[in-house]
Design a protein around this motif. Structure first.
Motif, PDB file in Angstrom:
ATOM      1  N   VAL A 167      10.986   7.822  17.678  1.00 40.94           N
ATOM      2  CA  VAL A 167      10.263   8.012  16.212  1.00 40.94           C
ATOM      3  C   VAL A 167       9.493   6.742  15.984  1.00 40.94           C
ATOM      4  CG1 VAL A 167      10.543   8.150  13.713  1.00 40.94           C
ATOM      5  CG2 VAL A 167      12.371   9.173  15.176  1.00 40.94           C
ATOM      6  N   PRO A 168       8.015   6.819  15.846  1.00 42.01           N
ATOM      7  CA  PRO A 168       7.236   5.614  15.782  1.00 42.01           C
ATOM      8  C   PRO A 168       7.694   4.893  14.309  1.00 42.01           C
ATOM      9  CG  PRO A 168       6.080   7.625  15.367  1.00 42.01           C
ATOM     10  CD  PRO A 168       7.242   8.042  15.829  1.00 42.01           C
ATOM     11  N   ASP A 169       7.450   3.399  14.459  1.00 46.96           N
ATOM     12  CA  ASP A 169       7.599   2.933  13.347  1.00 46.96           C
ATOM     13  C   ASP A 169       6.536   1.790  13.302  1.00 46.96           C
ATOM     14  OD1 ASP A 169       8.869   1.934  10.928  1.00 46.96           O
ATOM     15  OD2 ASP A 169      10.607   1.280  11.920  1.00 46.96           O
ATOM     16  N   THR A 170       5.405   2.225  12.735  1.00 44.21           N
ATOM     17  CA  THR A 170       4.195   1.179  12.678  1.00 44.21           C
ATOM     18  C   THR A 170       4.086   0.556  11.539  1.00 44.21           C
ATOM     19  OG1 THR A 170       2.809   2.906  11.686  1.00 44.21           O
ATOM     20  CG2 THR A 170       2.816   2.653  14.345  1.00 44.21           C
ATOM     21  N   ALA A 220      -2.148  20.532  24.326  1.00 48.47           N
ATOM     22  CA  ALA A 220      -3.222  20.749  25.221  1.00 48.47           C
ATOM     23  C   ALA A 220      -2.738  21.207  26.734  1.00 48.47           C
ATOM     24  CB  ALA A 220      -4.119  19.367  25.199  1.00 48.47           C
ATOM     25  N   ASP A 221      -1.416  21.025  26.963  1.00 45.87           N
ATOM     26  CA  ASP A 221      -0.864  21.423  27.993  1.00 45.87           C
ATOM     27  C   ASP A 221      -0.815  23.013  28.115  1.00 45.87           C
ATOM     28  OD1 ASP A 221       0.827  22.330  30.193  1.00 45.87           O
ATOM     29  OD2 ASP A 221       2.393  20.943  29.870  1.00 45.87           O
ATOM     30  N   ASP A 222      -1.596  23.467  28.837  1.00 44.47           N
ATOM     31  CA  ASP A 222      -1.853  24.911  28.858  1.00 44.47           C
ATOM     32  C   ASP A 222      -0.868  25.736  28.983  1.00 44.47           C
ATOM     33  OD1 ASP A 222      -4.276  26.442  27.901  1.00 44.47           O
ATOM     34  OD2 ASP A 222      -4.432  27.264  29.956  1.00 44.47           O
ATOM     35  N   PHE A 235       0.921  12.576  16.237  1.00 43.56           N
ATOM     36  CA  PHE A 235      -0.154  13.816  16.440  1.00 43.56           C
ATOM     37  C   PHE A 235      -0.850  13.489  17.698  1.00 43.56           C
ATOM     38  CE2 PHE A 235       1.375  15.261  12.389  1.00 43.56           C
ATOM     39  CZ  PHE A 235       1.490  16.670  12.637  1.00 43.56           C
ATOM     40  N   ALA A 236      -0.965  12.337  17.896  1.00 38.48           N
ATOM     41  CA  ALA A 236      -1.702  12.046  19.363  1.00 38.48           C
ATOM     42  C   ALA A 236      -0.740  12.556  20.697  1.00 38.48           C
ATOM     43  CB  ALA A 236      -1.875  10.730  19.539  1.00 38.48           C
ATOM     44  N   GLU A 237       0.435  12.406  20.243  1.00 36.93           N
ATOM     45  CA  GLU A 237       1.575  13.029  21.302  1.00 36.93           C
ATOM     46  C   GLU A 237       1.486  14.432  20.955  1.00 36.93           C
ATOM     47  OE1 GLU A 237       4.857   9.467  20.807  1.00 36.93           O
ATOM     48  OE2 GLU A 237       5.364  11.444  21.064  1.00 36.93           O
ATOM     49  N   PHE A 238       1.450  14.977  19.750  1.00 35.86           N
ATOM     50  CA  PHE A 238       1.509  16.569  19.421  1.00 35.86           C
ATOM     51  C   PHE A 238       0.564  17.119  20.296  1.00 35.86           C
ATOM     52  CE2 PHE A 238       1.506  19.943  16.269  1.00 35.86           C
ATOM     53  CZ  PHE A 238       2.501  20.586  16.901  1.00 35.86           C
ATOM     54  N   LEU A 241       6.742  21.194   3.395  1.00 32.02           N
ATOM     55  CA  LEU A 241       5.381  21.376   2.981  1.00 32.02           C
ATOM     56  C   LEU A 241       4.186  20.299   3.625  1.00 32.02           C
ATOM     57  CD1 LEU A 241       2.953  23.545   1.735  1.00 32.02           C
ATOM     58  CD2 LEU A 241       3.134  21.807  -0.294  1.00 32.02           C
ATOM     59  N   PHE A 242       4.803  19.231   3.409  1.00 31.09           N
ATOM     60  CA  PHE A 242       4.077  18.022   4.099  1.00 31.09           C
ATOM     61  C   PHE A 242       4.022  18.198   5.675  1.00 31.09           C
ATOM     62  CE2 PHE A 242       2.428  13.417   3.446  1.00 31.09           C
ATOM     63  CZ  PHE A 242       2.227  13.375   4.716  1.00 31.09           C
ATOM     64  N   LEU A 243       5.152  18.664   6.324  1.00 31.64           N
ATOM     65  CA  LEU A 243       5.087  18.779   7.676  1.00 31.64           C
ATOM     66  C   LEU A 243       4.390  20.117   8.127  1.00 31.64           C
ATOM     67  CD1 LEU A 243       8.741  17.544   8.739  1.00 31.64           C
ATOM     68  CD2 LEU A 243       6.665  16.534   8.844  1.00 31.64           C
ATOM     69  N   ASP A 244       4.369  21.095   7.291  1.00 32.67           N
ATOM     70  CA  ASP A 244       3.553  22.325   7.738  1.00 32.67           C
ATOM     71  C   ASP A 244       1.976  22.170   7.667  1.00 32.67           C
ATOM     72  OD1 ASP A 244       5.845  23.607   7.982  1.00 32.67           O
ATOM     73  OD2 ASP A 244       5.786  24.694   5.852  1.00 32.67           O
ATOM     74  N   LEU A 245       1.842  21.033   6.761  1.00 35.90           N
ATOM     75  CA  LEU A 245       0.261  20.745   6.541  1.00 35.90           C
ATOM     76  C   LEU A 245      -0.165  20.048   7.524  1.00 35.90           C
ATOM     77  CD1 LEU A 245      -0.149  20.378   2.526  1.00 35.90           C
ATOM     78  CD2 LEU A 245      -1.766  21.454   4.085  1.00 35.90           C
ATOM     79  N   MET A 246       0.640  19.063   8.264  1.00 36.49           N
ATOM     80  CA  MET A 246       0.350  18.415   9.417  1.00 36.49           C
ATOM     81  C   MET A 246       0.209  19.142  10.646  1.00 36.49           C
ATOM     82  SD  MET A 246      -0.457  15.283   8.554  1.00 36.49           S
ATOM     83  CE  MET A 246      -0.859  14.949  10.043  1.00 36.49           C
ATOM     84  N   SER A 247       1.395  20.092  10.935  1.00 34.91           N
ATOM     85  CA  SER A 247       1.211  20.622  12.200  1.00 34.91           C
ATOM     86  C   SER A 247       0.497  21.844  12.234  1.00 34.91           C
ATOM     87  CB  SER A 247       2.928  21.072  12.392  1.00 34.91           C
ATOM     88  OG  SER A 247       3.655  19.939  12.310  1.00 34.91           O
ATOM     89  N   GLY A 248       0.497  22.694  11.010  1.00 37.65           N
ATOM     90  CA  GLY A 248      -0.155  23.919  10.878  1.00 37.65           C
ATOM     91  C   GLY A 248      -1.543  23.872  11.646  1.00 37.65           C
TER      92      GLY A 248
END
Lengths: 191, 228
Positions: B90-93, B112-114, B104-107, B169-176
């Protein structure tokens, strides 16, 4: 069936075949969709299917086209109400078995460029366009801040619905839709 | 690190050093060996190439032993993904935006890995006809969301987000948007898109801005997107 006289029989048969295809997809997945199985389920000969479509892929594309729902025309009184109506329409399609069917279609579309185009342009496109239109008008009449990005707002309203239904595997209820719209608009309302 | 607890046991070599569980059937060890073999092979071969044969050979069991426990390859794979291996760090910046950008850079790279992306979609499609697989997938996705929950909890503790933030809802909005772009509309997931998404969502949820670097001039949420 004299009551159906005005309607060509072939249209009914088309619909029966496409419906059978969707039912098979939902019940048995992509592997369950064969021309043979569709013919048996629709109660038609395989040649009847081949007269209309070249084969499984074309039939699948035609069936998926039929999933497109009419998009409600926004009333225009209140931007949030209009957006909620449009987003709830997307959620409605995914309720019950809908999400599973869409998962199967999306997986197939990764192997079939034409089907992918139908999914994007005909299943998702019209509703997305309607959302963009509502946001644009709201920006124009001052209900939303200038600088609001209609395309981004539309994506942020539709994507979580598909994501939650198909990936997370949960129904998207009307309460979630309302929360979603109000949250996304929270950034766009004039302060 | 909270992640050490459950994963330390799973990563210790074999189950040799594990305390003997009196009364528990020996089968649990076989389960563990199979899941570990499947997990390792997932890393080596990828989700598209893994076979039950290979898992059986690696775990030193017969195929029938595997199929008795996991009637389909999909169920075995998903359970291996969610029950073995380290939870992602878990990042902790120090700021909500910094943490979200890292995740989200990781995600994005993962999406992108087809090959693995396609297989995950296939599994979701398979799950439509297999309720057990559906449950396993739901557990897997839920586990992956734990990282997001931690990030949001820390943001609440720092006072960046209101305490009653709707986490799901927050996580759905980020990942969706990233998932939909990748698999439905086939558009790229760019850092710019992620940045604009974070802007709208963070403000929509009433986030107060904290610059990632406290010494940097904070000029609003957009600053962290530009390269320093």
């Amino acid at each position: 069936m004299s009551t159906n006289r005005g309607r060509p029989r072939s249209a009914e048969r088309d619909l029966a075949i496409r419906t059978a295809a969707l039912e098979l997809l939902a019940a048995r997945g992509a592997r369950g969709l064969t021309v043979e199985a569709v013919a048996a389920r629709a109660g038609v000969a395989k040649t009847t299917i081949y007269r209309r479509w070249s084969g499984r892929a074309e039939l699948l594309t035609a069936a998926v086209r039929g999933l497109a729902q009419p998009v409600a025309r926004p009333v225009g009184d209140d931007v949030a109400t209009d957006l909620i109506t449009l987003v709830d329409g997307a959620a409605e399609v995914l309720r019950g078995d809908g999400a599973g069917l869409i998962a199967v279609v999306v997986a197939e579309a990764l192997r079939d460029a034409e089907l992918a185009t139908v999914v994007r342009q005909e299943l998702l496109g019209p509703r997305r366009k309607a959302l963009v239109g509502v946001v644009r008008r709201a920006v124009a009449d001052g209900s939303l801040k200038p600088g609001t990005q209609p395309d981004l707002v539309a994506d942020l309203l539709l994507a979580p619905v598909y994501y939650r239904a198909v990936v997370v595997g949960e129904d998207v209820g009307a309460d979630v839709v309302a929360d979603l719209v109000h949250t996304v608009l929270g950034d766009a309302r004039p302060g | 690190m909270s992640a050490d607890g459950p994963t330390a046991a799973a990563t210790s070599a074999g189950a040799v050093d594990a305390p003997r569980r009196v009364g528990r059937p020996r089968d649990a060890r076989v389960d563990e060996a199979i899941l570990r073999a499947a997990f390792d092979l997932l890393g080596e071969l990828g989700i598209g190439q893994i076979t039950v044969d290979a898992v059986a050979a690696r775990a030193g069991v017969g195929k029938a032993t595997i199929y008795r426990r996991w009637p389909t390859k999909g169920r075995l794979i998903v359970q291996a993904m969610s029950s073995v291996g380290e939870a992602p760090a878990v990042p902790d910046t120090g700021s909500l935006r910094g943490d979200l950008e890292t995740v989200f850079a990781e995600f994005g790279a993962h999406l992108a890995d087809d090959h693995s992306g396609r297989k995950m979609v296939d599994l979701a499609a398979e799950a439509a006809q297999d309720p057990d697989l559906r449950d396993l997938l739901r557990d897997f996705v839920d586990g992956r969301r734990e990282r997001g929950r931690t990030i949001l909890r820390r943001a609440v503790e720092r006072g960046e987000l209101p305490a009653d933030v709707d986490v799901d809802l927050f996580l759905d909005l980020m990942s969706g948007p990233a998932v939909v772009r990748r698999f439905l509309t086939h558009q790229p997931v760019t850092p710019d898109l992620v940045g604009r998404t974070i802007d709208v969502i963070a403000r929509g949820f009433g986030a107060t801005h904290r610059p990632t670097d406290p010494d940097a001039p904070g000029d609003g949420c957009g600053s962290a997107r530009r390269p320093a």
